[in-house]
Design an enzyme around this catalytic site. Structure first.
Site, PDB file in Angstrom:
ATOM      1  N   CYS A  30       0.830  -1.217   0.000  1.00  0.00           N
ATOM      2  CA  CYS A  30       0.000   0.000   0.000  1.00  0.00           C
ATOM      3  C   CYS A  30       0.863   1.265   0.000  1.00  0.00           C
ATOM      4  O   CYS A  30       1.489   1.594   0.999  1.00  0.00           O
ATOM      5  CB  CYS A  30      -0.920  -0.044   1.227  1.00  0.00           C
ATOM      6  N   CYS A  33      -0.162   3.894   2.526  1.00  0.00           N
ATOM      7  CA  CYS A  33       0.244   3.481   3.879  1.00  0.00           C
ATOM      8  C   CYS A  33       1.695   3.891   4.140  1.00  0.00           C
ATOM      9  O   CYS A  33       2.026   4.410   5.206  1.00  0.00           O
ATOM     10  CB  CYS A  33       0.105   1.971   4.047  1.00  0.00           C
TER      11      CYS A  33
END
Length: 104
Positions: A30, A33
């Site tokens: 991600c 993230c």
């Protein structure tokens, strides 16, 4: 305060030992993230949030911890007070996380 890593085996212990907990659920793939990681670390050192425990949980490797917050997207942030989920939100905006922290 440092951001601590929690797993399925340690997650409940963190909730039991700390009154106020914020969790960032992430995955290694991600990008959002990864981009939020330094912001989360900075927030953990912000004096406004003294007394709040900051946790990182890999959502793909820890399904039990993920279920506790009803994670449905990444990155996902959840706040727990006295071991109980207060609220969770999928976001990559720092303002939304600060607002979430305000609920503790």
């Amino acid at each position: 305060m440092a951001v601590e890593i929690a797993t399925d085996s340690t997650f409940n212990q963190f909730l039991e030992k700390n009154d106020k907990v914020v969790v960032k659920y992430f995955a290694n793939w991600c990008g959002s993230c990864r981009l939020f990681k330094p912001k989360f670390k900075r927030l953990s050192n912000d004096e406004r949030f003294e007394g709040v425990t900051f946790l990182d949980v890999n959502a793909e490797e820890n399904p039990e911890a993920r279920k506790k917050a009803g994670v449905n997207n990444l990155p996902f942030f959840a706040v727990f007070k006295n071991g109980v989920l207060v609220e969770g939100v999928p976001t990559s905006k720092e303002d939304a996380v600060v607002e979430l922290l305000g609920k503790l």
